[in-house]
Design an enzyme around this catalytic site. Structure first.
Site, PDB file in Angstrom:
ATOM      1  N   LYS A   1      -0.481 -10.441   7.398  1.00 45.07           N
ATOM      2  CA  LYS A   1      -0.238  -9.074   7.853  1.00 45.07           C
ATOM      3  C   LYS A   1      -1.571  -8.471   8.252  1.00 45.07           C
ATOM      4  O   LYS A   1      -2.487  -8.363   7.430  1.00 45.07           O
ATOM      5  CB  LYS A   1       0.413  -8.226   6.758  1.00 45.07           C
ATOM      6  CG  LYS A   1       0.667  -6.780   7.208  1.00 45.07           C
ATOM      7  CD  LYS A   1       1.151  -5.876   6.084  1.00 45.07           C
ATOM      8  CE  LYS A   1       1.342  -4.448   6.603  1.00 45.07           C
ATOM      9  NZ  LYS A   1       1.612  -3.481   5.519  1.00 45.07           N
TER      10      LYS A   1
ATOM     11  N   TYR B   1     -12.093  -5.062  -5.990  1.00 47.70           N
ATOM     12  CA  TYR B   1     -13.051  -4.262  -6.746  1.00 47.70           C
ATOM     13  C   TYR B   1     -14.473  -4.794  -6.593  1.00 47.70           C
ATOM     14  O   TYR B   1     -15.426  -4.020  -6.452  1.00 47.70           O
ATOM     15  CB  TYR B   1     -12.676  -4.209  -8.226  1.00 47.70           C
ATOM     16  CG  TYR B   1     -13.607  -3.321  -9.024  1.00 47.70           C
ATOM     17  CD1 TYR B   1     -13.506  -1.937  -8.948  1.00 47.70           C
ATOM     18  CD2 TYR B   1     -14.609  -3.862  -9.815  1.00 47.70           C
ATOM     19  CE1 TYR B   1     -14.372  -1.111  -9.650  1.00 47.70           C
ATOM     20  CE2 TYR B   1     -15.480  -3.049 -10.524  1.00 47.70           C
ATOM     21  CZ  TYR B   1     -15.358  -1.677 -10.443  1.00 47.70           C
ATOM     22  OH  TYR B   1     -16.217  -0.866 -11.134  1.00 47.70           O
TER      23      TYR B   1
ATOM     24  N   THR C   1       0.827  -1.204   0.000  1.00 49.51           N
ATOM     25  CA  THR C   1       0.000   0.000   0.000  1.00 49.51           C
ATOM     26  C   THR C   1       0.862   1.255   0.000  1.00 49.51           C
ATOM     27  O   THR C   1       0.674   2.164  -0.821  1.00 49.51           O
ATOM     28  CB  THR C   1      -0.925  -0.006   1.227  1.00 49.51           C
ATOM     29  OG1 THR C   1      -1.671  -1.222   1.253  1.00 49.51           O
ATOM     30  CG2 THR C   1      -1.883   1.170   1.189  1.00 49.51           C
TER      31      THR C   1
ATOM     32  N   TYR D   1      -3.177 -10.561   3.320  1.00 55.51           N
ATOM     33  CA  TYR D   1      -3.112  -9.150   3.722  1.00 55.51           C
ATOM     34  C   TYR D   1      -4.490  -8.707   4.184  1.00 55.51           C
ATOM     35  O   TYR D   1      -5.411  -8.563   3.376  1.00 55.51           O
ATOM     36  CB  TYR D   1      -2.640  -8.335   2.524  1.00 55.51           C
ATOM     37  CG  TYR D   1      -2.265  -6.892   2.794  1.00 55.51           C
ATOM     38  CD1 TYR D   1      -2.245  -6.347   4.065  1.00 55.51           C
ATOM     39  CD2 TYR D   1      -1.904  -6.062   1.728  1.00 55.51           C
ATOM     40  CE1 TYR D   1      -1.889  -5.027   4.282  1.00 55.51           C
ATOM     41  CE2 TYR D   1      -1.533  -4.738   1.929  1.00 55.51           C
ATOM     42  CZ  TYR D   1      -1.537  -4.227   3.212  1.00 55.51           C
ATOM     43  OH  TYR D   1      -1.180  -2.914   3.419  1.00 55.51           O
TER      44      TYR D   1
END
Length: 299
Positions: free
Chosen positions: A168, A109, A47, A138
């Site tokens: 994570k 999306y 990110t 993630y």
């Protein structure tokens, strides 16, 4: 392969301009800066690294440069894409280059996808990768809109437990991170929160993959050292958290790229649209506040 652990930078990606290519020549010096700051590894193309704003080809070339100049740093590659085919292609390329693990966000999306579909996505990815691939999931639902639930974790462990390496947790919720650490000892759990490094280390996490370490590596490493060497962990964490408070009102990559101009000797690097750089006034205010924190004069 190295074992990712400790303090890992969610490293920045340099661009020549807001619509220009990746500034590949900038990367070796940046990796030296991170290593000299005491970090144990890097997460590339996440990110903070603006990975979703890059093409698959750009990301592969970036990983090639990173792997050639990694030194002793462990390398995790962010390989999640909206399209499963792109995720597979990028993940295969990263593994072929020798990264120590891949980090994959869920497809972001399609909104409100069924857990069964998300699990099938991750299973299809694992099926397409070598048996010894290390796959990390993630969890950053505030960005993707798609949580990594226990149903998904349990299902992937049941079907691909040898490849499912870790997770994570960037939710910023310590209770959630602690649940993961306690419930899944077979997985390496990393916090994604700068504010939770001390808690994560004390709670049994494998380490921290955080944004601030991409521009303030010594501040993040100081928390790790204080924890392992009997230092003042609370003070080290408080200082890092205070810097995090400065960055929070600003979009993180612009703030961190601005900060690099005074925390390193690296030349200024650009953001890629839609991100915009800070104004001169914002940069000056950020630096002044940072210097007050470092001088111990901030209330």
């Amino acid at each position: 392969m190295a074992e990712p652990r400790g303090i890992i930078s969610a490293m920045l990606t340099p661009f020549t301009s807001d619509v220009g290519p990746v500034d590949y020549e900038w990367l070796p010096g940046y990796l030296r800066f991170l290593a000299d700051g005491g970090l144990h590894g890097v997460l590339a193309l996440g990110t903070t690294g603006e990975g979703p704003s890059m093409s698959v080809a750009e990301r592969i070339r970036t990983l090639e440069i990173i792997m050639a100049h990694r030194g002793e740093l462990s390398v995790i590659a962010g390989t999640g894409c909206a399209a499963l085919t792109d995720t597979i292609a990028l993940s295969r390329a990263a593994i072929d280059l020798g990264v120590d693990a891949i980090l994959v966000m869920p497809p972001f999306y399609i909104k409100q996808p069924d857990e069964t579909g998300i699990l099938a996505y991750f299973r299809a990815l694992c099926d397409a990768l070598p048996a010894d691939a290390r796959v990390m999931l993630y969890h950053i639902p505030q960005v993707t809109g798609v949580p990594i639930t226990r149903t998904i974790i349990d299902g992937l462990l049941a079907s691909h437990g040898t490849q499912f390496y870790g997770l994570k947790d960037s939710s910023g919720d310590w209770e959630h991170s602690k649940m993961l650490i306690d419930s899944y000892p077979q997985l390496r759990i990393f916090t994604g929160s700068d504010r939770l490094i001390a808690r994560a280390l004390a709670g049994g996490a494998a380490g921290a993959i955080t944004a601030l370490s991409s521009a303030f590596p010594k501040l993040a490493r100081a928390v790790f050292d204080a924890f392992h060497q009997g230092g003042d962990v609370a003070a080290a964490q408080a200082r890092l958290s205070a810097v995090r408070d400065l960055v929070n009102p600003i979009n993180t990559p612009p703030a961190l790229k601005a900060a690099l101009t005074w925390t390193s000797d690296l030349p200024e690097t650009a953001l890629r649209l839609p991100l915009l750089p800070l104004s001169n006034e914002e940069v000056a205010a950020l630096r002044a506040a940072y210097e007050r924190i470092m001088a111990g004069t901030t209330p």
